[in-house]
Every structure is written in C-alpha cells, then in structure tokens.
Design an enzyme around this catalytic site. Structure first.
Site, PDB file in Angstrom:
ATOM      1  N   ARG A   1     151.914  43.821  57.307  1.00 14.32           N
ATOM      2  CA  ARG A   1     152.044  45.260  55.444  1.00 14.32           C
ATOM      3  C   ARG A   1     150.803  45.936  56.322  1.00 14.32           C
ATOM      4  NH1 ARG A   1     150.580  42.444  51.171  1.00 14.32           N
ATOM      5  NH2 ARG A   1     149.582  44.561  50.718  1.00 14.32           N
TER       6      ARG A   1
ATOM      7  N   PRO B   1     161.671  38.059  44.508  1.00 15.00           N
ATOM      8  CA  PRO B   1     161.062  39.571  45.025  1.00 15.00           C
ATOM      9  C   PRO B   1     161.872  39.831  47.214  1.00 15.00           C
ATOM     10  CG  PRO B   1     159.537  37.713  45.211  1.00 15.00           C
ATOM     11  CD  PRO B   1     160.890  37.864  44.173  1.00 15.00           C
TER      12      PRO B   1
ATOM     13  N   ASP C   1     154.772  45.506  47.170  1.00 19.41           N
ATOM     14  CA  ASP C   1     154.317  45.835  48.310  1.00 19.41           C
ATOM     15  C   ASP C   1     155.812  46.900  49.162  1.00 19.41           C
ATOM     16  OD1 ASP C   1     155.375  42.997  49.606  1.00 19.41           O
ATOM     17  OD2 ASP C   1     153.913  43.465  50.806  1.00 19.41           O
TER      18      ASP C   1
ATOM     19  N   TYR D   1     155.879  34.962  52.563  1.00 19.72           N
ATOM     20  CA  TYR D   1     156.819  33.893  51.890  1.00 19.72           C
ATOM     21  C   TYR D   1     157.737  32.713  51.932  1.00 19.72           C
ATOM     22  CZ  TYR D   1     157.528  38.398  49.349  1.00 19.72           C
ATOM     23  OH  TYR D   1     157.527  39.730  48.452  1.00 19.72           O
TER      24      TYR D   1
END
Length: 600
Positions: A243, A330, A52, A251
């Site tokens: 986001r 990530p 993302d 996370y």
C-alpha cells in the site's frame, strides 16, 4: 409533529450513500450541471481501511474527470505479482513472478493501492469545488414512488418522495425532511436500505471461505512484500498487497472455528482480533517472519459471498449501484472498481434524460449493461475464490490446487479484473453493424489509448485525453488523406450529412453542446492544412489531429484501430465506450443509432 420539525424540499437526483459509488455519481452529475444531493448515515468520512485497489480501467475513468493525477501521486503502484507455494521443508518458496496486470493496450499497466478514505477524499474535494457537500449524518426512513403512470413517464416530475432523518441537525434545521426527487440512486452498501425498500432480492450464495484482513506497517524478511504476493501454504493461504508508504495489507485465510459463532453461524469479531490474524499469517509465511507492528491501522473478517441483485431499479426512478447490487470477494480488487464504474455508466444517462436529450428507454441500458457485468464478475469470482481458498497440491492433498492452475486463472482473468476487457452487448447504444470499418476497435468496449498529433501546433496527445467525461457524445472523424481534393470533396458531403443528422437531436442548442467532433487525418504533419477541412470538422483549431506521430504509417491510430483507408466516423459514448462506427460515406446511418434513444 410540529411544523418546525418538518421541512419539504425538491431535487433532481438524491444520492443515498457516500461511498465510492455515490461519490462518483455525485461528481459526474455535478460536473454535468445536474441538481443533486448526496447524504450518508456515517457522521464522518472513512479514515482507514476498506477498499484499496484501483484497477487500470478505473484509473482511465478518473483521468477522464481530471482526478487521476492525485491518485497516482498519493497511491502505490503494483507492477508485479509473485507466487509462493509449499517447499519441501514445510514452509513456502518463491515459485514465479509475472506482470501484475496481463492486459493489452492498458494505458496504466498497473494497479494503484490507496486506502478508501484517501480515494474518497479525491471525490470529496472535487465535489466541494463544485459547491456540493456530503450531508451527514442523515438516515432515510421512508420512500415511495408515485403510482401515477403519467407522472412516472415525465422526466421533469418529482416522482419519488423520500423522508430523511437528520440525526444532528444544524441550529434551526428541521430534523425530519421530505425530499421530492425526480430520481434516487441507492449507493448505500451491501445492506442497502434502498434495495430492501424496493424489495429487490440478492441472488447467489455464501461460500464457506472465511478470511481476515489487516492493514499495518511492519518489518518482514519476505522479499516480495512490495509486490502483490499470493501465498499457498499447507498452513493456509494469504495475499500481501503493498500500500501507500510502507503500509501492507494482509488477506489471511481462517478456519471456521476461529471466527464463527457456533450458535449464530455468523462471523464473530470478538473471537478474532488483529493480533490473532497476524499469528495465522505467520504460520502461512514460514520460514519468513513478520514482526509485530506498533499499531494496527485497520482490520476485519468476512465470509465470501457472491450475489447479484435481481434487478437494478424501481420503475427507472430509483436505482441501486455498487455493493447495493453486487457482492463478491475482495481479493480480485473489484468491489470499489465495479462500484465506481456502475455510476460512471448511470450518471450520463440520468443527465441526458433530465435535460430532455434522451428518452426514458436509455435508463434501461444501465441495468442491462451493468448487471451483465456483475454476473460475469461473480462467475469469475467463484472460480478465483475457490482456487485461492483451496489447499495447495501436496503429498497429503494430491487433488489440491497446482501453481500452474492458479497462474492460468490469474492470467486468464486479468484482462477482466483490470476492467480493460469489459464489453457491453448489443443494444440501442451499442450498434456493431459496421464493425469491419474499424476492425480492431471493438464496438461495446472502451476506446483504447493511442497517441495523435494536433495539426495546428504538432503537440502530441493521448486520444483518451481528448474525450473527457463532460456528458457529451464524441464523434471521431477519421478523414483519410486530406491532401487529396477528392477526399476533401467527400468530407464536405459527409459534413453536410452529419450536420443534418445531429441538428435533429440538439433542439435549439448548438451542436457542440451535445456532440464534440474531433477529426484525425492520415496526411503527413509536413503538409497538413487543418483549415482546409469543412467547418463542422474543425470548429476550433484544437479539434484537428493527425495520425503521423512517428512517421510509421503501419503503426499509427489508423492501423491500430483497423480503420479503413477511406475514412470512418467513430461514436464514443459519454462514458468512453464505443457505441457505433460508420463509413465516412454513410454518416447518414448514424441517424438510426441516435434516434433509437435520443429525443428529436
């Protein structure tokens, strides 16, 4: 097998995998006019979750294809990073806030977050406008590269034979298809079928760090939920990524016993759902709260592994890209960015070889450039993952990770993670012999954004927007002061020499089909006569610019790039990286650069 159950076709490039790497590859090749197909085993595109974060350099790359504005319109921008560490009462407290991107000359000094499905949709719509659709669900079941060495060395030969199984064939379509391809690109993920078929190993290691990821819309009283927030608590580490819209990604660091199947040693998603991930996050967030959302958008758990493929191709006929050739954690936001930039690097090289413009040797630079980058990424990721997953310093953990140590690592590696600091080493397409001619323009790095003014109409442009990804080399001619008669005489000589050099590499095609030439004068906008330049340096009225944006001679593109006063020619590769610089009086030396990989 009956004849109707089998078909046979041919294509220039077959792309296996329609994730970010494959979609970028198809988009770039289609834009260059290359005959390509892209297949994927998934019946539908990604709808939520996955990667993302889009870093500054990747935004620049998308801009070069005309795709950045939609990303900026739909995505969320992250400008700040916040850091929380243990407080005296056993919870966490705000320790610091710093810019989210610590990179000089970033055109987009922020990260954009948007779910992978929406990012892929940008590519899918672009491909559709060029008549290319992802074929789904299609699974490759066999692949062989010809053993004939003469055929392998012929770029026009269909040297790779791939058998495909169409799982949901259209009426009248044969379920089994044999595709004869000139080249194949395997962008089929971390468990790549293409990589395994080529028997390429993944070298590296798996860590003991286990993390969960959950996307959701929720209420929280933590004040930095719209910044990238790193939390080190005595109850574990957590990262919050804002986001698009009100959505958040968490996370969450997990204990092994919470997510690992004791018998297999593998991650077991049946032992850990999104509700339990949220429970773990709440312990790290204390004293701040997180409300239970109405629904979870997406979630997963993973063990951090750091591996790089031992090689990136089979005989320079089949290539792997993206997660198929490198895996890492990530949280540094590199997976999708590395993947997109892999095939951005590869596609123009394939186009040049297919067109007969370049030798096969050009394709070797894909591995030498992108594998070195991946190794650097893994080295960075090992340090970052260890610091992020380590216990914070406290009375109980005197040797834990201090905020100062973590912040130093965050800022040190920010230029690398942004993509701005990527530098390709010396090779046939990176020649730094005249680095001092443009001392601040680092050969092997991307061309930095700077403003210039078009001479014909005084309109301002970012120089990056003059260098679109259209599979052409760009030659930026820094002419010097074109008000001088002696300068114009030097320019005419340089134009004659350059015409002689470039004609060798254009066969029967016009120079402008292979090379785009842009001129930048240091003359004032009040006196510039753009049509006084030699025709080669002004093939169109839109191709002549001046450095005089604001009248400050010590702060324009000449000074910012460190270009010598008497001029230079800067070679910018089709992927936006500086390949070579020569003095204006020695443009004939460009021949040694181009002849090292171009076909005469």
């Amino acid at each position: 097998m009956s004849p109707s159950a089998l078909s046979e076709t041919s294509v220039d490039v077959l792309i296996i995998g329609a994730g970010p790497a494959g979609l970028m590859c198809a988009n770039s090749l289609a834009k260059a006019g290359v005959d390509c197909r892209i297949i994927d085993q998934r019946p539908d595109k990604v709808l939520a979750g996955q990667a993302d974060g889009v870093q500054p350099r990747t935004i620049e790359v998308l801009q070069s294809y005309g795709l950045a504005q939609r990303l900026l319109d739909e995505g969320n921008q992250i400008h700040m990073a916040a850091f929380y560490n243990p407080s005296a009462d056993g919870g966490i407290k705000l320790t610091d806030r710093v810019p989210g991107i610590n990179a000089e000359n970033a055109r987009y000094p922020f990260e954009v977050t948007l779910h992978q499905g929406a990012i892929e949709a940008i590519f899918l719509d672009s491909l559709r406008s060029m008549g290319v659709e992802v074929e789904r669900p299609v699974v490759p079941i066999a692949m062989e590269i010809t053993e004939d060495l003469l055929e392998r060395s012929d770029p026009n030969a269909h040297a790779v034979r791939v058998t495909l199984n169409h799982l949901d064939p259209a009426p009248g379509q044969a379920p089994i298809e044999i595709v004869n391809a000139k080249f194949v690109v395997g962008a089929d993920g971390a468990h790549s079928w293409v990589r395994k078929t080529l028997n390429i190993s993944m070298d590296g290691e798996q860590t003991e760090y286990i993390w969960g990821v959950v996307d959701m819309i929720t209420d929280t009283d933590m004040p930095d939920f719209r910044n990238k927030t790193a939390i080190h608590s005595i109850n574990g580490s957590c990262m919050v990524i804002p986001r698009e819209g009100d959505k958040l990604r968490f996370y969450i660091q997990l204990e092994g016993k919470d997510a690992i199947n004791a018998a297999s040693g593998r991650v077991d998603k049946s032992k850990m759902g999104p509700e339990r991930l949220l429970e773990v996050a709440r312990r790290s967030f204390y004293p701040y709260t997180i409300k239970t959302p109405k629904a979870f958008d997406w979630w997963t758990i993973y063990i951090i592994g750091q591996r790089v493929a031992s090689k990136y191709s089979g005989s320079e006929r089949v290539f792997i890209a993206g997660d198929a050739c490198h895996t890492h954690s990530p949280k540094a936001g590199q997976g999708m960015n590395a993947s997109i930039n892999d095939t951005h690097n590869l596609a123009w090289k394939l186009a040049y070889v297919l067109r007969g413009w370049a030798d096969f040797s050009l394709l070797k630079t894909y591995e030498s450039e992108r594998r070195q980058y991946a190794q650097d990424l893994i080295n960075f990721d090992k340090k970052f993952a260890k610091l992020f997953s380590g216990k914070p310093i406290s009375k109980e953990y005197k040797n834990g990770v201090s905020h100062e140590e973590f912040l130093r690592a965050f800022q040190t590696f920010s230029a690398f993670s942004s993509g701005i600091g990527v530098r390709y080493g010396q090779s046939s397409i990176v020649n730094s012999v005249y680095q001092d001619v443009a001392s601040k323009l680092v050969i092997g790095m991307r061309i930095p954004p700077e403003m210039v003014v078009r001479a014909a109409d005084s309109r301002s442009f970012n120089i990056q927007d003059l260098l679109p990804s259209d599979a052409r080399f760009k030659l930026i001619v820094f002419t010097g002061d074109t008000s001088s008669a002696s300068t114009l005489a030097t320019l005419q000589h340089a134009a004659d020499e350059l015409q002689s050099v470039l004609t060798r590499y254009c066969a029967s095609e016009p120079i402008t089909s292979v090379f785009d030439i842009i001129s930048i004068s240091s003359e004032s906008k009040a006196t510039i006569l753009y049509n006084a330049l030699p025709p080669l340096f002004r093939c169109h009225w839109t191709k002549v610019y001046i450095a005089d944006v604001n009248g400050l001679a010590d702060n324009n593109v000449y000074s910012r790039y460190g270009v010598v006063a008497d001029g230079a020619v800067v070679v910018v590769r089709p992927d936006g990286y500086v390949g070579m610089v020569t003095p204006l009086r020695k443009v004939e030396d460009l021949n040694s650069y181009f002849e090292s990989f171009m076909a005469c």
